[in-house]
Design a protein around this motif. Sequence first.
Motif, PDB file in Angstrom:
ATOM      1  N   THR A 202       0.814  -1.209   0.000  1.00  0.00           N
ATOM      2  CA  THR A 202       0.000   0.000   0.000  1.00  0.00           C
ATOM      3  C   THR A 202       0.853   1.266   0.000  1.00  0.00           C
ATOM      4  O   THR A 202       2.078   1.198   0.125  1.00  0.00           O
ATOM      5  N   PHE A 253      -1.048  -0.989  -4.345  1.00  0.00           N
ATOM      6  CA  PHE A 253      -2.315  -0.278  -4.228  1.00  0.00           C
ATOM      7  C   PHE A 253      -2.066   1.174  -3.830  1.00  0.00           C
ATOM      8  O   PHE A 253      -1.535   1.449  -2.757  1.00  0.00           O
ATOM      9  N   VAL A 275      -2.653  -0.309  -8.808  1.00  0.00           N
ATOM     10  CA  VAL A 275      -4.081  -0.012  -8.703  1.00  0.00           C
ATOM     11  C   VAL A 275      -4.218   1.445  -8.288  1.00  0.00           C
ATOM     12  O   VAL A 275      -3.819   1.828  -7.186  1.00  0.00           O
TER      13      VAL A 275
END
Length: 313
Positions: A202, A253, A275
């Motif tokens: 992340t 992400f 993403v």
Amino acid sequence: MRPFRRTTLVLALAALAAPLAACGAATPQPAAAGGGRLAVVATTTQVADFARNIGGDKVSVTQVLKPNVDPHDYEPTPADIAAIGAAKVVVKSGVGLERWLDETIASAGFKGATVDASAGVTIRQGNGDEEEAAGDPHIWHDPRNAKTMAQNIEKAFAAADPADAAAYERNLADYSAKLDALDADIQAKIGKLPPGDRKLVTNHDAFGYYIDRYRLQFVGSIIPSFDTSAELSAQDVDNIVAKIKQTGAKAVFSESSLPPKTAEAIGRRAGVKVVAGEDALYGDTLGPQGSAGDTYLKMEEHNTDVIVQALGG
């Protein structure tokens, strides 16, 4: 920001807020809401959403932080100070997330009740840095913690407005059932992923409670901190690229409130998909109205659907 600068700014804004409120130039205050509704100020997008669900038409909620605004180092405005001064209840997320709030409350002359929505939540520990001394503040990413936060808000509303306590209790029961359903739904969706594919990379360390609850593997984050304002070094970049390659993580992400450029650069170096855009995860804040994450329930469903699609594809 250094404490001296923040204190000076808050005091200056407080001085500005008083004449603005007196002449009516500031944002309309919650105390002026019609129908005798309870005047509430909620700091973050998450606790504001909880407050609206628990309060229903019995409260008027002024939300301080706007969608996609970083809560870690927010600077209060004159309108924030005036709204807090007029409120009966202030709801905060807690765990050190709103470092600016105590000085703002003192400057506003607030006389009501402050509810720490994190009370009773088991807090994940930080890494020992000053910025993480209170632990991981992203408690809402476990729906069970969201239930505790909603319960704390309901108790505060009932204490401040006993005449409407039954309504708050009913709203809490309804919302708690939705949170239970959300938790079960996320478990079912994550459960369909092969264990070897449950690896998360992340933007920053915002998803620890989610990872713990749904048994994912945390490979690492681009910003190795709970705080998005932490500085990223070249060694940090090298380390996360190496971890992605070593673990075989399938994706990086990005988050809706952070620029995607660094995530995209790391994804290219590691040779994995990134993403981003409309599929970016909601980490620190809800999304704007009409987005896939404009409520807490929608945010967590969106995050889960994006994670499952990216890691299971």
